[in-house]
Structures are given as C-alpha cells and as structure tokens.
Design a protein around this motif. Structure first.
Motif, mmCIF file in Angstrom:
data_model
loop_
_atom_site.group_PDB
_atom_site.id
_atom_site.type_symbol
_atom_site.label_atom_id
_atom_site.label_comp_id
_atom_site.label_asym_id
_atom_site.label_seq_id
_atom_site.Cartn_x
_atom_site.Cartn_y
_atom_site.Cartn_z
ATOM 1 N N ILE A 1 -3.416 -13.847 -26.136
ATOM 2 C CA ILE A 1 -2.671 -14.864 -27.529
ATOM 3 C C ILE A 1 -1.106 -13.164 -26.516
ATOM 4 N N ILE A 2 -1.269 -12.372 -25.414
ATOM 5 C CA ILE A 2 -0.108 -12.282 -25.734
ATOM 6 C C ILE A 2 -0.054 -12.728 -24.241
ATOM 7 N N GLY A 3 -1.241 -13.108 -23.110
ATOM 8 C CA GLY A 3 -1.019 -13.313 -21.463
ATOM 9 C C GLY A 3 -0.396 -14.524 -21.915
ATOM 10 N N TYR A 4 -1.056 -16.274 -23.210
ATOM 11 C CA TYR A 4 -0.243 -16.777 -23.347
ATOM 12 C C TYR A 4 1.169 -17.447 -23.368
ATOM 13 N N ARG A 5 1.638 -16.062 -24.655
ATOM 14 C CA ARG A 5 2.810 -16.365 -24.891
ATOM 15 C C ARG A 5 4.065 -14.879 -23.130
ATOM 16 N N GLN A 6 3.135 -14.823 -22.498
ATOM 17 C CA GLN A 6 3.983 -14.406 -21.445
ATOM 18 C C GLN A 6 3.920 -15.505 -20.160
ATOM 19 N N LEU A 7 3.251 -16.631 -20.403
ATOM 20 C CA LEU A 7 2.941 -18.194 -19.540
ATOM 21 C C LEU A 7 3.950 -18.653 -20.066
ATOM 22 N N SER A 8 4.059 -18.824 -21.400
ATOM 23 C CA SER A 8 5.244 -19.996 -21.970
ATOM 24 C C SER A 8 6.507 -19.356 -21.466
ATOM 25 N N ARG A 9 7.223 -18.333 -21.699
ATOM 26 C CA ARG A 9 7.744 -18.247 -21.657
ATOM 27 C C ARG A 9 9.035 -18.115 -20.117
ATOM 28 N N ALA A 10 7.767 -18.151 -18.712
ATOM 29 C CA ALA A 10 8.198 -18.204 -17.714
ATOM 30 C C ALA A 10 7.824 -19.968 -17.176
ATOM 31 N N LEU A 11 7.554 -20.380 -17.989
ATOM 32 C CA LEU A 11 6.831 -21.712 -18.135
ATOM 33 C C LEU A 11 8.219 -22.691 -19.052
ATOM 34 N N GLU A 12 9.102 -21.771 -19.454
ATOM 35 C CA GLU A 12 10.425 -22.149 -20.589
ATOM 36 C C GLU A 12 11.378 -21.975 -19.779
ATOM 37 N N SER A 13 11.417 -21.251 -18.275
ATOM 38 C CA SER A 13 12.833 -20.229 -17.894
ATOM 39 C C SER A 13 12.262 -21.411 -16.955
ATOM 40 N N THR A 14 11.757 -21.361 -16.614
ATOM 41 C CA THR A 14 11.396 -22.222 -14.788
ATOM 42 C C THR A 14 11.216 -24.192 -15.515
ATOM 43 N N GLY A 15 10.980 -24.501 -16.580
ATOM 44 C CA GLY A 15 11.330 -25.895 -16.457
ATOM 45 C C GLY A 15 9.944 -26.611 -16.319
#
Length: 217
Positions: free
Chosen positions: A22-36
C-alpha cells in the motif's frame, strides 16, 4: 506522456497483508498524479503466507519467525511505515495483537470485483480494513461486509467464497507470476516489460515515469 490511445499499462502484483504494497502504491499514485501520466492499473494476486492457518498469526511472532526480526526491530519498522503512510494519506493502526491472515479468499473476491470493474475499489478497502481498522480478512462474513460497504452484492460475495468458483483462476494467476520470477511484493511491471520491485518512493517512481516517457518518444 504516452498518447491517450496508449495509456501506460501498469501490472501490480501484491497482497493486502503487505504494508509495503500500500505504501508503494500510494507513492506510485503520487508520481502518476504529478506527471499526469495516462495509465491503466491491473492488480494481480500474490500470497505472502499461503500456508497461514485459518486463525492467522500474531504480527510480531510472524515477522520473527519468517524474517528473524526482533520485537524492537519490528517496532522500528512499524514506526517507519506509519510515518511513510501518514505522509501518503494512509493510516496504519498497529496495536498489540495485530494479526496476519491467509488471503486466498481476498484474492478470489478481488477477481470477482474485477469482473464488475471494482477491483481497485475493493483492493483499497481491504488495505484499509486490515491496516487501519484491524479487521479479520480471513473471516468470510467480514470480507462480504467490506464488499457490501463499497456497493457490491453481499450475498453474491458470500456465494463466491462458499463455492470457491474462482479458486483455480486465482491459483493459475499466482503461478503465472511465480513463473515470471516474482518472489516478493510489491512488484510493478510497466508496459509488460519493465519490472520494478519494492516501494521505490515518489521521486524514484517519478523518474521511472519520465524515463518511460522518453523511451516512447
């Protein structure tokens, strides 16, 4: 990044007993959001503890037995995960008596939810149920309750687990990823060819996404 016609395919192999998932998923989600980055996520099953007995096991005992960690080391790890989770908007609520459970039934319900386009919703609900609310994910009634809470049919959820209709499908999926060399989670595969293991952090995931963007251009 990738064109709208070709969103980045992200396959995530994970288990809801895995805090780093869940930590890795939330980190990936942040990155996906910031890069669009246009993307589509596909969740796949992995059992950290396929031989876990029905009653589960105390979390401290489990980590000591499986990894040789002392209680102090486990407490330090929990504190670190709690801080990382808080930064990502996820609440870990460790407590005395926190237990690990077998997750074969959770994976079957996730497959069922996926047929209705709700796999991600149920996956997130399971993570919260286990780590935030310490609910017993080995209990069929609890699993059915969680499915119902996100709007899925409770009676059908119970029926799915009663007749184990997706048991073979889940086993086959688990075996497929094991044959690909996946031995631990989280494991993330980008565009079916780039494997990244472990919770990499927002910055590293962002760099990976930029690299993939450049690869496509």
């Amino acid at each position: 990044m990738t064109s709208a016609k070709s969103p980045l395919r992200i396959d995530i192999i994970s288990d809801v007993m895995c805090p780093w998932c869940i930590i890795g998923y939330r980190q990936l989600s942040r990155a996906l959001e910031s890069t669009g980055t246009p993307h589509e996520i596909h969740w796949h099953p992995f059992e950290l503890n396929p031989n876990m007995p029905p009653e589960g096991q105390d979390g401290f005992e489990h980590v000591a037995e499986k990894y040789g960690s002392t209680r102090a080391e486990s407490e330090d790890s929990r504190a670190r995960m709690t801080a990382l989770g808080a930064d990502l908007g996820f609440e870990f609520q460790w407590a005395e008596g926190f237990r690990m459970h077998n997750t074969f039934n959770t994976h079957q319900l996730l497959h069922w939810a996926g047929e209705q386009g709700r796999k991600d919703d149920l996956k997130q609900a399971f993570f919260s149920a286990h780590f935030t609310h310490r609910r017993d994910l080995s209990d069929v009634a609890v699993l059915a309750d969680i499915a119902s809470e996100i709007g899925l049919d409770r009676k059908e959820a119970v029926a799915v687990l009663d007749d184990q209709r997706f048991a073979n499908t889940v086993r086959e999926a688990e075996q497929f990823w094991q044959r690909q060399g996946i031995q631990g989670v989280p494991a993330v595969v980008f565009n079916q060819k780039h494997l990244v293991t472990g919770a990499q952090g927002v910055e590293n995931y962002t760099n990976i996404l930029h690299h993939l963007e450049n690869e496509e251009t």
